[in-house]
Design a protein around this motif. Structure first.
Motif, PDB file in Angstrom:
ATOM      1  N   SER A   1      13.147   0.210  27.617  1.00 11.74           N
ATOM      2  CA  SER A   1      13.578   0.078  29.008  1.00 11.74           C
ATOM      3  C   SER A   1      12.883  -1.047  29.757  1.00 11.74           C
ATOM      4  N   THR A   2      11.884  -1.680  29.137  1.00  9.46           N
ATOM      5  CA  THR A   2      11.178  -2.778  29.793  1.00  9.46           C
ATOM      6  C   THR A   2      11.356  -4.059  28.986  1.00  9.46           C
ATOM      7  N   ALA A   3      10.939  -5.173  29.569  1.00 11.98           N
ATOM      8  CA  ALA A   3      11.080  -6.463  28.894  1.00 11.98           C
ATOM      9  C   ALA A   3       9.862  -7.331  29.211  1.00 11.98           C
ATOM     10  N   PRO A   4       9.519  -8.248  28.326  1.00 11.53           N
ATOM     11  CA  PRO A   4       8.418  -9.158  28.626  1.00 11.53           C
ATOM     12  C   PRO A   4       8.782 -10.104  29.759  1.00 11.53           C
ATOM     13  N   GLU A   5       7.775 -10.599  30.459  1.00 11.96           N
ATOM     14  CA  GLU A   5       8.024 -11.631  31.469  1.00 11.96           C
ATOM     15  C   GLU A   5       8.481 -12.912  30.764  1.00 11.96           C
ATOM     16  N   ILE A   6       9.485 -13.573  31.325  1.00  9.81           N
ATOM     17  CA  ILE A   6       9.998 -14.811  30.752  1.00  9.81           C
ATOM     18  C   ILE A   6       9.573 -15.985  31.620  1.00  9.81           C
ATOM     19  N   TRP A   7       8.936 -16.972  30.991  1.00  9.77           N
ATOM     20  CA  TRP A   7       8.512 -18.197  31.663  1.00  9.77           C
ATOM     21  C   TRP A   7       9.081 -19.388  30.891  1.00  9.77           C
ATOM     22  N   LEU A   8       9.629 -20.344  31.601  1.00  8.73           N
ATOM     23  CA  LEU A   8       9.982 -21.616  30.965  1.00  8.73           C
ATOM     24  C   LEU A   8       8.833 -22.584  31.186  1.00  8.73           C
TER      25      LEU A   8
ATOM     26  N   ALA B   1      11.958 -27.881  34.811  1.00 15.82           N
ATOM     27  CA  ALA B   1      11.983 -27.280  36.141  1.00 15.82           C
ATOM     28  C   ALA B   1      13.422 -27.033  36.583  1.00 15.82           C
ATOM     29  N   ARG B   2      14.305 -27.976  36.287  1.00 18.24           N
ATOM     30  CA  ARG B   2      15.719 -27.823  36.659  1.00 18.24           C
ATOM     31  C   ARG B   2      16.335 -26.623  35.950  1.00 18.24           C
ATOM     32  N   ILE B   3      16.040 -26.495  34.646  1.00 17.26           N
ATOM     33  CA  ILE B   3      16.605 -25.389  33.874  1.00 17.26           C
ATOM     34  C   ILE B   3      16.065 -24.056  34.381  1.00 17.26           C
ATOM     35  N   ALA B   4      14.759 -23.985  34.647  1.00 22.12           N
ATOM     36  CA  ALA B   4      14.151 -22.748  35.139  1.00 22.12           C
ATOM     37  C   ALA B   4      14.745 -22.341  36.482  1.00 22.12           C
ATOM     38  N   ALA B   5      14.938 -23.308  37.368  1.00 21.44           N
ATOM     39  CA  ALA B   5      15.523 -23.010  38.676  1.00 21.44           C
ATOM     40  C   ALA B   5      16.949 -22.512  38.529  1.00 21.44           C
ATOM     41  N   GLU B   6      17.718 -23.142  37.658  1.00 21.91           N
ATOM     42  CA  GLU B   6      19.117 -22.779  37.463  1.00 21.91           C
ATOM     43  C   GLU B   6      19.259 -21.392  36.847  1.00 21.91           C
ATOM     44  N   LEU B   7      18.375 -21.064  35.896  1.00 24.30           N
ATOM     45  CA  LEU B   7      18.480 -19.782  35.197  1.00 24.30           C
ATOM     46  C   LEU B   7      17.725 -18.655  35.889  1.00 24.30           C
ATOM     47  N   GLY B   8      16.912 -18.977  36.888  1.00 23.50           N
ATOM     48  CA  GLY B   8      16.189 -17.947  37.627  1.00 23.50           C
ATOM     49  C   GLY B   8      14.987 -17.374  36.914  1.00 23.50           C
ATOM     50  N   THR B   9      14.352 -18.171  36.028  1.00 21.23           N
ATOM     51  CA  THR B   9      13.148 -17.713  35.343  1.00 21.23           C
ATOM     52  C   THR B   9      11.904 -18.186  36.091  1.00 21.23           C
ATOM     53  N   SER B  10      10.751 -17.691  35.691  1.00 25.48           N
ATOM     54  CA  SER B  10       9.487 -18.239  36.168  1.00 25.48           C
ATOM     55  C   SER B  10       9.250 -19.581  35.477  1.00 25.48           C
ATOM     56  N   TYR B  11       8.368 -20.406  36.064  1.00 21.80           N
ATOM     57  CA  TYR B  11       8.186 -21.780  35.567  1.00 21.80           C
ATOM     58  C   TYR B  11       6.707 -22.137  35.524  1.00 21.80           C
ATOM     59  N   ALA B  12       6.275 -22.717  34.390  1.00 19.22           N
ATOM     60  CA  ALA B  12       4.888 -23.161  34.227  1.00 19.22           C
ATOM     61  C   ALA B  12       4.874 -24.630  33.821  1.00 19.22           C
ATOM     62  N   PHE B  13       4.093 -25.431  34.531  1.00 20.06           N
ATOM     63  CA  PHE B  13       3.995 -26.866  34.245  1.00 20.06           C
ATOM     64  C   PHE B  13       2.694 -27.173  33.519  1.00 20.06           C
ATOM     65  N   ALA B  14       2.787 -27.916  32.408  1.00 17.99           N
ATOM     66  CA  ALA B  14       1.616 -28.271  31.600  1.00 17.99           C
ATOM     67  C   ALA B  14       0.920 -29.478  32.211  1.00 17.99           C
ATOM     68  N   GLU B  15       0.160 -29.255  33.263  1.00 22.14           N
ATOM     69  CA  GLU B  15      -0.504 -30.350  33.971  1.00 22.14           C
ATOM     70  C   GLU B  15      -1.515 -31.055  33.085  1.00 22.14           C
ATOM     71  N   PHE B  16      -2.150 -30.302  32.170  1.00 20.64           N
ATOM     72  CA  PHE B  16      -3.209 -30.906  31.360  1.00 20.64           C
ATOM     73  C   PHE B  16      -2.674 -31.915  30.351  1.00 20.64           C
ATOM     74  N   PHE B  17      -1.335 -31.954  30.120  1.00 15.54           N
ATOM     75  CA  PHE B  17      -0.760 -32.985  29.256  1.00 15.54           C
ATOM     76  C   PHE B  17      -0.978 -34.373  29.838  1.00 15.54           C
ATOM     77  N   GLY B  18      -1.116 -34.447  31.160  1.00 17.27           N
ATOM     78  CA  GLY B  18      -1.284 -35.742  31.798  1.00 17.27           C
ATOM     79  C   GLY B  18       0.016 -36.424  32.158  1.00 17.27           C
ATOM     80  N   THR B  19       1.145 -35.722  32.011  1.00 19.95           N
ATOM     81  CA  THR B  19       2.435 -36.299  32.355  1.00 19.95           C
ATOM     82  C   THR B  19       2.589 -36.337  33.867  1.00 19.95           C
ATOM     83  N   PRO B  20       2.952 -37.480  34.456  1.00 19.91           N
ATOM     84  CA  PRO B  20       3.127 -37.539  35.907  1.00 19.91           C
ATOM     85  C   PRO B  20       4.366 -36.772  36.348  1.00 19.91           C
TER      86      PRO B  20
END
Length: 346
Positions: free
Chosen positions: A169-176, A184-203
């Motif tokens: 009856s339960t499900a794991p939390e889903i994060w993109l 970010a666009r896909i996460a917003a469109e699908l309504g999931t949580s979103y995590a950004f890998a800041e430590f990659f150094g990508t601007p």
């Protein structure tokens, strides 16, 4: 704005389970288990492990195998993937794996998903052998995965009546997860949580998280509001000098990754000190350091709070590649003390 006037923030762990120089992969996995137990007592919220392939410096490649071990060794902290590289796999099989994990550890499992290969092209070829994989189908895979986990595949779907066992009856939390605006666009469109890998150094991380927050669309099955976090590299010690000394190991490790001279282990501080750096190497390290948080507890707290405000996130995962295991655990302990987490978890 001073650190005292900023809202507090939840902190978690991203552990890539580095094999430290002079130690084995088995040692690294045991150290990761002890770390999970230690940070749970400190009050950290999550403990995530990543998926990378054919990298000697990392002790594992399968989060879905390591997660149950870590969850069994702990009792409260959420444990999850940061993340599963979904294009390599069947959405159905991933749903089955994580439903089983959720059944074993209800309310404690996170399913972070990514679309990157998680390794060099040769590893990708092996993972996708005899399969046609279109990374552009990733959003459809995520939709299917949500449908399997919530028994909500749309009418007419070819697998509409398929059960992703076990039935719970339960499900794991889903994060993109992502290091670009596209995730970010896909996460917003699908309504999931979103995590950004800041430590990659990508601007572009602040713009990506802002896009996600502004354009989030609830999907009716998951959270009805946007939820975002970032992953950062942070190293803390009692003195700024000691923190910078400990950070030399990760300086050399990431220099190798950036220059194509990947090291087979996380080097010791002494190995890093003795390395014959060129002027170009030192410039690369200087550039890498701009994306790192290194310092005393007060300095690290100030920068973490500032990053949280800059990215408009309520949670930060901390990655701390320190060669010495005791110093690594102490780094997390100092950060927890600076945020008052120890008292809150007592």
């Amino acid at each position: 704005m001073s650190a005292e006037n900023r809202p507090n923030i939840k902190l978690g762990i991203l552990d890539q389970v580095y094999v430290s120089e002079g130690r084995s992969a088995t040692d690294a996995l045991q150290e990761s288990t002890r770390l999970a137990q230690a940070v749970e007592e400190m009050g950290y919220s999550r403990f995530w492990v990543s998926e990378h392939h054919s990298m000697p410096a990392l002790a594992f490649s399968s989060p879905e195998v390591l997660i149950p071990h870590l969850a069994a060794a702990t009792s409260r902290i959420r444990v999850g993937s940061g993340g599963i590289m979904l294009p390599h796999y069947s959405a159905y099989k991933v749903a089955e794996n994580f439903r089983l994990l959720e059944a074993l550890h209800p309310g404690r499992i996170d399913l972070g998903l990514g679309r990157a290969p998680g390794g060099m092209p040769l590893a990708t070829r092996a993972l996708q052998q005899d399969k046609y994989v279109d990374v552009n189908k990733y959003p459809d895979q995520v939709r299917d995965l949500i449908g399997y986990l919530y028994n909500a595949l749309p009418e007419g779907h070819p697998f509409e009546r398929l059960l992703a066992a076990p039935a719970i009856s339960t499900a794991p939390e889903i994060w993109l997860l992502g290091s670009s605006g596209e995730s970010a666009r896909i996460a917003a469109e699908l309504g999931t949580s979103y995590a950004f890998a800041e430590f990659f150094g990508t601007p572009g991380g602040q713009e990506a998280t802002r896009y996600y927050l502004d354009r989030f669309k609830p999907n009716g099955l998951l959270e009805d509001h946007p939820r975002s976090m970032i992953a950062v590299l942070a190293i803390c010690a009692e003195t700024e000098e000691e923190a910078n000394r400990l950070a030399k190991s990760s300086d050399l490790l990431f220099l190798g990754i950036r220059t194509g001279m990947e090291m087979p282990y996380l080097p010791s501080v002494q190995t890093a000190i003795d390395y014959p750096y060129t002027q170009m190497d030192l410039l690369v390290i200087q550039q890498l350091r701009q994306r790192r948080i290194i310092g005393t507890p007060a300095q690290v707290k100030e920068q973490l709070l500032q990053m949280g405000a800059d990215y408009s996130v309520g949670e930060i995962l901390i990655n701390t590649p320190i060669h010495d295991q005791k110093a690594r655990i102490r780094s997390y302990e100092l950060i927890a003390e600076a945020f008052g987490m120890n008292e809150a978890s007592a």
